[in-house]
Motif scaffolding. Structure first.
Motif, PDB file in Angstrom:
ATOM      1  N   PHE A  87      25.583   0.595  -0.500  1.00 11.31           N
ATOM      2  CA  PHE A  87      26.124   0.115  -1.781  1.00 11.31           C
ATOM      3  C   PHE A  87      25.015  -0.603  -2.527  1.00 11.31           C
ATOM      4  N   GLY A 119      24.173  -2.501  -6.691  1.00 10.56           N
ATOM      5  CA  GLY A 119      24.685  -2.840  -8.017  1.00 10.56           C
ATOM      6  C   GLY A 119      23.562  -3.148  -8.978  1.00 10.56           C
ATOM      7  N   HIS A 170      29.381  -9.540 -13.138  1.00  7.78           N
ATOM      8  CA  HIS A 170      28.224 -10.413 -12.922  1.00  7.78           C
ATOM      9  C   HIS A 170      27.566 -10.768 -14.249  1.00  7.78           C
ATOM     10  N   TYR A 191      28.108 -16.616  -8.340  1.00 10.34           N
ATOM     11  CA  TYR A 191      27.642 -15.229  -8.479  1.00 10.34           C
ATOM     12  C   TYR A 191      27.375 -14.537  -7.129  1.00 10.34           C
ATOM     13  N   GLN A 249      28.810 -10.965  -5.400  1.00 14.13           N
ATOM     14  CA  GLN A 249      27.902  -9.938  -4.886  1.00 14.13           C
ATOM     15  C   GLN A 249      28.240  -9.602  -3.424  1.00 14.13           C
ATOM     16  N   ASP A 263      31.233  -7.390  -3.482  1.00  7.45           N
ATOM     17  CA  ASP A 263      30.875  -6.012  -3.856  1.00  7.45           C
ATOM     18  C   ASP A 263      30.506  -5.210  -2.614  1.00  7.45           C
ATOM     19  N   VAL A 285      22.037  -2.103   1.875  1.00  6.07           N
ATOM     20  CA  VAL A 285      22.001  -2.347   0.435  1.00  6.07           C
ATOM     21  C   VAL A 285      20.568  -2.199  -0.071  1.00  6.07           C
ATOM     22  N   GLN A 288      16.313  -9.951  -4.237  1.00  5.52           N
ATOM     23  CA  GLN A 288      17.711 -10.046  -3.811  1.00  5.52           C
ATOM     24  C   GLN A 288      17.868 -10.357  -2.316  1.00  5.52           C
TER      25      GLN A 288
HETATM   26  N1  TRP Z   1      22.424  -9.471  -8.180  1.00  2.97           N
HETATM   27  C1  TRP Z   1      21.911  -8.131  -8.318  1.00  2.97           C
HETATM   28  C2  TRP Z   1      20.702  -8.177  -9.273  1.00  2.97           C
HETATM   29  O1  TRP Z   1      20.556  -9.109 -10.019  1.00  2.97           O
HETATM   30  C3  TRP Z   1      22.947  -7.169  -8.843  1.00  2.97           C
HETATM   31  C4  TRP Z   1      24.063  -6.959  -7.877  1.00  2.97           C
HETATM   32  C5  TRP Z   1      25.348  -7.374  -8.010  1.00  2.97           C
HETATM   33  C6  TRP Z   1      23.976  -6.292  -6.631  1.00  2.97           C
HETATM   34  N2  TRP Z   1      26.097  -6.989  -6.950  1.00  2.97           N
HETATM   35  C7  TRP Z   1      25.296  -6.313  -6.082  1.00  2.97           C
HETATM   36  C8  TRP Z   1      22.936  -5.679  -5.934  1.00  2.97           C
HETATM   37  C9  TRP Z   1      25.563  -5.754  -4.839  1.00  2.97           C
HETATM   38  C10 TRP Z   1      23.211  -5.116  -4.691  1.00  2.97           C
HETATM   39  C11 TRP Z   1      24.521  -5.156  -4.159  1.00  2.97           C
HETATM   40  O2  TRP Z   1      19.919  -7.250  -9.266  1.00  2.97           O
END
Ligand code: TRP
Length: 329
Positions: free
Chosen positions: A5, A7, A44, A126, A130, A133, A142, A148
């Motif tokens: 996964f 994001g 986010h 935040y 995450q 997610d 991930v 990150q």
């Molecule tokens: N915080 C990540 C960024 O700023 C974005 C993100 C949100 C993310 N949820 C996630 C990345 C889950 C990996 C998995 O790039």
């Protein structure tokens, strides 16, 4: 690795830093991992402030860019976070397992808080969203950039604490899959990471016309040159890194040698870099131009459906484990 996964925040159109830092890795992982789930994290994005009317446009734009880069909706699940309400539901549950002390040590929070007038509670929590997610899909890995790593460590901590307090091994231990390669720096300020927030001359958008790309590269900061040195300047190193990332490693090595010998004309280097970057971007620009808003919306709708099947099953289990929801009574 069975399921991954990742994001990305809906900042509008992608730039080269996003592409080499994350998106290209996501595309390649589709050949290696049976289930890839990619999410545009609009919930986010609102933690840093809301511009009504802009967010939906940026979300759609980014999703279309991802498809143009090669995220294949027939192989991967591509969807928008807010279309699957289980994300925020699990985030609330996990917030009860997250430690205030851990959250207050997050460097991304501290950096962002320093730059904000209004520091929202959402910016602080935040990392909990995450973690939700990721854990919602019981992902094994991930793929992210190294900025990150701390958020992923935090995610593993929450999963362990949940499992321990509830007394089941439910959430998996998530692996951090770092994108390899150097991070791309700003063209106008090669000591800072390439980012849109620095301003137009600092980044190369994936959809910028070839002539604009060449112009930005031509104006990139290098140094005066013409002198043999032990290392090349940050600006030149950044251009050479770009060449490597575009797949022109031989060319990059050759030019590095002549830069170190003080024999490289930066104008020549910039021409080669512009050529290679445009060769890489051309097919992406073409695919993006073929893609209508309606098609993107359609892809996101079916992505959300597939994501929701997985997410709903996890939430049913989580509610049962902690004793909430109608079925628990
Ligand atoms: N915080 C990540 C960024 O700023 C974005 C993100 C949100 C993310 N949820 C996630 C990345 C889950 C990996 C998995 O790039």
């Amino acid at each position: 690795m069975r399921r991954i996964f990742s994001g990305i925040q809906p900042t509008g159109s992608l730039h080269l830093g996003n592409y080499f830092g994350a998106v290209r890795n996501w595309v390649q992982l589709q050949d290696q991992v049976p289930e890839c789930i990619y999410c545009v994290v609009d919930y986010h994005a609102i933690t840093g402030g809301i511009e009504p009317g802009e967010l939906a446009r940026r979300t759609r734009q980014l999703a279309g860019d991802l498809v143009a880069c090669g995220i294949d909706p027939s192989r991967s699940i591509l969807f928008v976070q807010s279309h699957v309400p289980e994300h925020t539901e699990l985030a609330w549950v996990l917030s009860a397992f997250a430690a205030y002390g851990d959250l207050s040590r997050m460097t991304q929070f501290k950096d962002k808080a320093e730059r904000s007038k209004h520091i929202s509670a959402g910016l602080f929590t935040y990392p909990v969203l995450q973690a939700a997610d990721i854990l919602l899909y019981l992902a094994d890995g991930v793929p992210v950039g190294d900025d990150q790593s701390q958020h992923l460590e935090f995610t593993r901590g929450i999963a362990r604490r949940f499992n321990q307090l509830i007394g089941v091994e439910y959430f998996p231990d998530v692996a951090t899959l770092l994108s390899d390669g150097k991070r791309i720096m700003s063209l106008a300020d090669p000591d800072s990471k390439m980012s849109k927030s620095l301003g137009d001359k600092h980044y190369i958008g994936l959809l910028e016309p070839a002539s604009a790309v060449a112009k930005k590269i031509r104006s990139a900061v290098t140094d005066i040159g013409g002198e043999a040195t032990a290392t090349v300047s940050p600006g030149v190193a950044n251009l050479l890194d770009l060449l490597h990332l575009c797949g022109a490693a031989d060319k990059a090595d050759e030019l590095t040698a002549s830069a170190l010998a003080g024999e490289l004309r930066y104008g020549d280097l910039k021409l080669v870099v512009a050529e290679q970057v445009n060769a890489l971007l051309e097919p992406i620009r073409e695919r993006r131009a073929q893609l209508s808003d309606a098609e993107v919306v359609d892809i996101l709708r079916s992505g959300a459906q597939r994501a929701r099947d997985i997410a709903a099953a996890t939430m049913t289990r989580v509610r049962g484990l902690i004793g909430v929801g109608p079925e628990a009574l």
